[in-house]
Scaffold this motif. Structure first.
Motif, PDB file in Angstrom:
ATOM      1  N   LYS A 115      56.461 -76.920 -54.948  1.00  0.00           N
ATOM      2  CA  LYS A 115      56.148 -76.545 -56.333  1.00  0.00           C
ATOM      3  C   LYS A 115      56.193 -75.032 -56.489  1.00  0.00           C
ATOM      4  O   LYS A 115      55.704 -74.288 -55.638  1.00  0.00           O
ATOM      5  N   PHE A 116      56.784 -74.564 -57.611  1.00  0.00           N
ATOM      6  CA  PHE A 116      56.810 -73.126 -57.878  1.00  0.00           C
ATOM      7  C   PHE A 116      55.398 -72.611 -58.119  1.00  0.00           C
ATOM      8  O   PHE A 116      54.643 -73.208 -58.889  1.00  0.00           O
ATOM      9  N   GLN A 117      55.095 -71.471 -57.481  1.00  0.00           N
ATOM     10  CA  GLN A 117      53.800 -70.832 -57.665  1.00  0.00           C
ATOM     11  C   GLN A 117      53.953 -69.321 -57.562  1.00  0.00           C
ATOM     12  O   GLN A 117      54.815 -68.827 -56.852  1.00  0.00           O
ATOM     13  N   LEU A 118      53.085 -68.621 -58.290  1.00  0.00           N
ATOM     14  CA  LEU A 118      52.983 -67.175 -58.100  1.00  0.00           C
ATOM     15  C   LEU A 118      52.305 -66.951 -56.759  1.00  0.00           C
ATOM     16  O   LEU A 118      51.280 -67.568 -56.465  1.00  0.00           O
ATOM     17  N   ARG A 119      52.865 -66.080 -55.942  1.00  0.00           N
ATOM     18  CA  ARG A 119      52.286 -65.763 -54.640  1.00  0.00           C
ATOM     19  C   ARG A 119      52.289 -64.248 -54.486  1.00  0.00           C
ATOM     20  O   ARG A 119      52.522 -63.533 -55.440  1.00  0.00           O
ATOM     21  N   ARG A 120      52.038 -63.772 -53.299  1.00  0.00           N
ATOM     22  CA  ARG A 120      52.113 -62.345 -52.956  1.00  0.00           C
ATOM     23  C   ARG A 120      51.185 -61.474 -53.789  1.00  0.00           C
ATOM     24  O   ARG A 120      51.423 -60.283 -53.963  1.00  0.00           O
ATOM     25  N   GLY A 121      50.164 -62.071 -54.376  1.00  0.00           N
ATOM     26  CA  GLY A 121      49.231 -61.301 -55.190  1.00  0.00           C
ATOM     27  C   GLY A 121      49.713 -61.030 -56.604  1.00  0.00           C
ATOM     28  O   GLY A 121      49.066 -60.294 -57.356  1.00  0.00           O
ATOM     29  N   PHE A 122      50.859 -61.621 -56.996  1.00  0.00           N
ATOM     30  CA  PHE A 122      51.358 -61.432 -58.357  1.00  0.00           C
ATOM     31  C   PHE A 122      50.388 -62.048 -59.362  1.00  0.00           C
ATOM     32  O   PHE A 122      49.831 -63.116 -59.130  1.00  0.00           O
ATOM     33  N   THR A 123      50.222 -61.384 -60.488  1.00  0.00           N
ATOM     34  CA  THR A 123      49.462 -61.923 -61.606  1.00  0.00           C
ATOM     35  C   THR A 123      50.226 -61.634 -62.894  1.00  0.00           C
ATOM     36  O   THR A 123      51.077 -60.742 -62.937  1.00  0.00           O
ATOM     37  N   ILE A 124      49.917 -62.396 -63.928  1.00  0.00           N
ATOM     38  CA  ILE A 124      50.506 -62.178 -65.245  1.00  0.00           C
ATOM     39  C   ILE A 124      49.358 -62.084 -66.236  1.00  0.00           C
ATOM     40  O   ILE A 124      48.612 -63.058 -66.405  1.00  0.00           O
ATOM     41  N   PRO A 125      49.175 -60.946 -66.886  1.00  0.00           N
ATOM     42  CA  PRO A 125      48.112 -60.847 -67.894  1.00  0.00           C
ATOM     43  C   PRO A 125      48.325 -61.874 -69.001  1.00  0.00           C
ATOM     44  O   PRO A 125      49.461 -62.131 -69.411  1.00  0.00           O
ATOM     45  N   GLU A 126      47.233 -62.475 -69.480  1.00  0.00           N
ATOM     46  CA  GLU A 126      47.334 -63.528 -70.498  1.00  0.00           C
ATOM     47  C   GLU A 126      48.026 -63.067 -71.763  1.00  0.00           C
ATOM     48  O   GLU A 126      48.691 -63.846 -72.433  1.00  0.00           O
ATOM     49  N   ASP A 127      47.868 -61.784 -72.116  1.00  0.00           N
ATOM     50  CA  ASP A 127      48.449 -61.303 -73.374  1.00  0.00           C
ATOM     51  C   ASP A 127      49.858 -60.729 -73.206  1.00  0.00           C
ATOM     52  O   ASP A 127      50.462 -60.278 -74.168  1.00  0.00           O
ATOM     53  N   ALA A 128      50.401 -60.768 -71.980  1.00  0.00           N
ATOM     54  CA  ALA A 128      51.740 -60.219 -71.746  1.00  0.00           C
ATOM     55  C   ALA A 128      52.801 -61.112 -72.379  1.00  0.00           C
ATOM     56  O   ALA A 128      52.708 -62.333 -72.322  1.00  0.00           O
ATOM     57  N   LYS A 129      53.800 -60.482 -72.987  1.00  0.00           N
ATOM     58  CA  LYS A 129      54.950 -61.227 -73.503  1.00  0.00           C
ATOM     59  C   LYS A 129      55.905 -61.453 -72.325  1.00  0.00           C
ATOM     60  O   LYS A 129      56.418 -60.500 -71.749  1.00  0.00           O
ATOM     61  N   VAL A 130      56.123 -62.734 -71.997  1.00  0.00           N
ATOM     62  CA  VAL A 130      56.834 -63.103 -70.778  1.00  0.00           C
ATOM     63  C   VAL A 130      58.192 -63.718 -71.102  1.00  0.00           C
ATOM     64  O   VAL A 130      58.310 -64.588 -71.974  1.00  0.00           O
ATOM     65  N   LEU A 131      59.190 -63.270 -70.358  1.00  0.00           N
ATOM     66  CA  LEU A 131      60.545 -63.825 -70.425  1.00  0.00           C
ATOM     67  C   LEU A 131      60.870 -64.409 -69.058  1.00  0.00           C
ATOM     68  O   LEU A 131      60.713 -63.742 -68.044  1.00  0.00           O
ATOM     69  N   MET A 132      61.311 -65.659 -69.020  1.00  0.00           N
ATOM     70  CA  MET A 132      61.768 -66.256 -67.778  1.00  0.00           C
ATOM     71  C   MET A 132      63.264 -65.980 -67.653  1.00  0.00           C
ATOM     72  O   MET A 132      64.028 -66.246 -68.583  1.00  0.00           O
ATOM     73  N   VAL A 133      63.670 -65.403 -66.526  1.00  0.00           N
ATOM     74  CA  VAL A 133      65.083 -65.074 -66.311  1.00  0.00           C
ATOM     75  C   VAL A 133      65.618 -65.847 -65.106  1.00  0.00           C
ATOM     76  O   VAL A 133      65.028 -65.828 -64.029  1.00  0.00           O
ATOM     77  N   GLU A 134      66.734 -66.515 -65.321  1.00  0.00           N
ATOM     78  CA  GLU A 134      67.443 -67.288 -64.300  1.00  0.00           C
ATOM     79  C   GLU A 134      68.815 -66.682 -64.079  1.00  0.00           C
ATOM     80  O   GLU A 134      69.301 -65.907 -64.906  1.00  0.00           O
TER      81      GLU A 134
END
Length: 197
Positions: free
Chosen positions: A97-116
């Motif tokens: 399963k995909f998971q954030l690792r390595r201590g990465f975090t995403i602030p709740e209010d951040a505007k997020v773009l998924m790039v493939e």
């Protein structure tokens, strides 16, 4: 950047291959886009990702974070984020399963773009988006260099692509005779990530 210019980049890099390929989805195709031949050239990668960043920003506005699936999405995600002036993080498979690792975090209010890199069925994109949704509900959309589903893959969010192609893909038990006559090659990286098919 036009679709023809995008395809020319792939052709010039030797990344537009013809034969019988087993895709990471398990489907078979007569065409394979070997994006790593693109990503080994920083200048070509920058050119393509700058165009993708411009298209994404025009569609979604200011982006704070770019999140990509490992392994194939890391390079275009990083370079697109650099062009957008955004942070770049990636998700990795852990126990399938995909998971954030390595201590990465995403602030709740951040505007997020998924790039493939390349979207075929949209499976890994949907899995990546599901992982992002565990951290924020503020995903503005998705972007990729090439959408080989020609807009048919449903990610659940808007997808912008530098190039849309209608490249056929077939189940292994429903190959056209001309494809079945060629030996299959599996050039992708999904098996490296511990996922079969």
């Amino acid at each position: 950047m036009t679709q023809d210019e995008v395809l020319a980049e792939f052709r010039d890099a030797g990344a537009l291959l013809h034969g019988h390929f087993i895709l990471s989805s398990g489907l078979r195709s007569p065409v394979f886009l070997q994006k790593m031949f693109i990503f080994q050239d920083p200048v070509r990668t920058e050119r393509l990702c700058r165009a993708l960043a411009e298209k994404a920003e025009a569609a979604f506005g200011k982006i704070d974070y770019v999140v990509s699936p490992a392994v194939g999405g890391i390079v275009p995600g990083y370079e697109t984020a650099r062009q957008l002036g955004a942070k770049a993080v990636f998700v990795e498979r852990e126990d399938g399963k995909f998971q954030l690792r390595r201590g990465f975090t995403i602030p709740e209010d951040a505007k997020v773009l998924m790039v493939e890199d390349i979207v075929t069925t949209g499976l890994s994109s949907r899995e990546c988006l599901a992982s992002i949704a565990e951290h924020t509900k503020n995903v503005v959309g998705a972007a990729c260099l090439i959408d080989r589903s020609n807009g048919k893959a449903d990610l659940g969010v808007k997808l912008v692509a530098l190039c849309k192609l209608d490249i056929p893909a077939y189940p292994a038990d429903a190959l056209p005779p001309e494809l079945a006559a060629l030996p299959p090659v599996k050039p992708g990286s999904r098996a490296i990530q511990g996922v079969k098919g």
